[in-house]
Structure formats: C-alpha cells, structure tokens
Motif scaffolding. Sequence first.
Motif, short mmCIF file in Angstrom:
data_model
loop_
_atom_site.label_atom_id
_atom_site.label_comp_id
_atom_site.label_asym_id
_atom_site.label_seq_id
_atom_site.Cartn_x
_atom_site.Cartn_y
_atom_site.Cartn_z
N VAL A 102 0.85 -1.19 0.00
CA VAL A 102 0.00 0.00 0.00
C VAL A 102 0.88 1.24 0.00
O VAL A 102 1.70 1.43 0.90
N VAL A 103 0.72 2.07 -1.03
CA VAL A 103 1.46 3.33 -1.11
C VAL A 103 0.65 4.39 -0.37
O VAL A 103 -0.45 4.77 -0.79
N ILE A 104 1.17 4.84 0.77
CA ILE A 104 0.46 5.81 1.59
C ILE A 104 0.51 7.19 0.91
O ILE A 104 1.57 7.65 0.51
N ARG A 105 -0.65 7.81 0.81
CA ARG A 105 -0.76 9.05 0.05
C ARG A 105 -0.49 10.29 0.87
O ARG A 105 -0.07 11.32 0.35
N ARG A 106 -0.77 10.22 2.16
CA ARG A 106 -0.58 11.39 3.02
C ARG A 106 -0.68 10.91 4.47
O ARG A 106 -1.18 9.82 4.73
N LYS A 107 -0.22 11.72 5.39
CA LYS A 107 -0.34 11.37 6.80
C LYS A 107 -1.81 11.39 7.20
O LYS A 107 -2.49 12.40 7.03
N SER A 108 -2.28 10.27 7.72
CA SER A 108 -3.70 10.16 8.04
C SER A 108 -3.91 9.11 9.12
O SER A 108 -3.24 8.07 9.15
N LYS A 109 -4.86 9.37 10.02
CA LYS A 109 -5.21 8.40 11.05
C LYS A 109 -5.86 7.16 10.44
O LYS A 109 -5.86 6.09 11.04
N ALA A 110 -6.40 7.31 9.22
CA ALA A 110 -7.10 6.19 8.59
C ALA A 110 -6.16 5.09 8.15
O ALA A 110 -6.58 3.95 7.95
N THR A 111 -4.87 5.41 8.01
CA THR A 111 -3.91 4.43 7.49
C THR A 111 -3.87 3.17 8.36
O THR A 111 -3.90 2.05 7.85
N LYS A 112 -3.83 3.33 9.67
CA LYS A 112 -3.75 2.16 10.55
C LYS A 112 -5.01 1.31 10.48
O LYS A 112 -4.96 0.09 10.66
N TYR A 113 -6.16 1.95 10.19
CA TYR A 113 -7.40 1.19 10.08
C TYR A 113 -7.40 0.33 8.82
O TYR A 113 -7.93 -0.79 8.82
#
Length: 198
Positions: A102-113
């Motif tokens: 998964v290429v993370i697009r921006r800092k986000s709390k949703a990433t861990k979910y």
Amino acid sequence: NDRMTEMRLREIEGIRSKLKAYEHLPVLLIGDFNTGSHLDGKTGWKVTRYLAEQGYTVFHPQKHDIATQIAHYRAARKVIASEGSAIHMFGLVAKPDQELAVVIRRKSKATKYIERHVRSFAGITPLMLNEVRRTWKPEGKTKPRFARGEPDYPAIQKQLIEHGFLDRAPAWLPLTEADVNADLNRLDRSGMVYRAVG
C-alpha cells in the motif's frame, strides 16, 4: 426468502464466471500514482508505465462492477494499491497467500485502520509504504483530506524491490522542484494556496 436466495445465487455465479477469466492474473495495480492526493505531475505517469512494463495490470475499480472488482482482487498474486477505499473491498475478498503493498498518500489516522482491516479479514499483513517526502496543506483551517502528499518514488521502488514486488530496472526518477511547482500552481488555481508542513 426464495427470491432473495435466488438473486444472491445468480450474483455469486456471475462472480465465479468472471473469476475464471482472471485466474492467471499475476499482479495487479489498483488505481495509479496520479490520483488527486499526489503531487506527481508527469513523473507519475512514468511510474504507472514502469509497473505495467513489469507485468502489472492497471485496474481502476470505480470503472467496474462489483463482480469484476472481486474477480480481479481474488485472482492477483501480488497487489500494489494507492491508499484508498478500494483496499477495503480487497480485504474482504482476498486470500491469505496474496501479497499487498500500500502506497500511503498522506499522513492520516485512517492508514492504521486500512492495515488492521486487511489483516483482520484476509490474514494478510500489508507492506505499508510510508514514503512521503513532504506534505502540502492549504492555508487556513481545512480538513485533513485536502492535504497532498509528495511521494518519494526512488524510496518506494527500493522497498518494492526488497519485498519482491518488482525487479530492479528501470530506476524510478524522483520528483523535481519543477514537477512539484507545476502541480502546486494547478492546485492554487482551484482557489487553495498550498504550503509545505513537513
């Protein structure tokens, strides 16, 4: 009731028939690197082409019905996805022997979910590529979803190679300041002035 059961069975059979068409699909790229949450300019298109040259099928789920999406998700051995809602569907139907980056697009709390969702439903621990050089946000008080990430393409490629998602060539080019400024100018025309915040 019988009518609902019959309808669901038809849907399942439709999905099964579509799975046969993609049963030998080796790898899959969900979306590409030119989403609205990337400052990637022309270089992003090159990266998408590089992945296609390495055998990745570029797949835009929003352009397909649910059955076709499921067929693609279940058929692919390796999947690279730009962080987003499409990964939730993948997590629901994926098999434990599949690999996901998964290429993370921006800092986000949703990433861990997203990571927890895929691990819980599919038994897969995704490779999370948190390679954002800088984050750009509009001036003033805005929602986090308006932030734009500037991906570090060489760092992303390095991790994909190390974890077996890619071969070594060709080298991915980093974004130049000209690339970034061109996209910032485009975003500024939308009425928002973006500034780097880290």
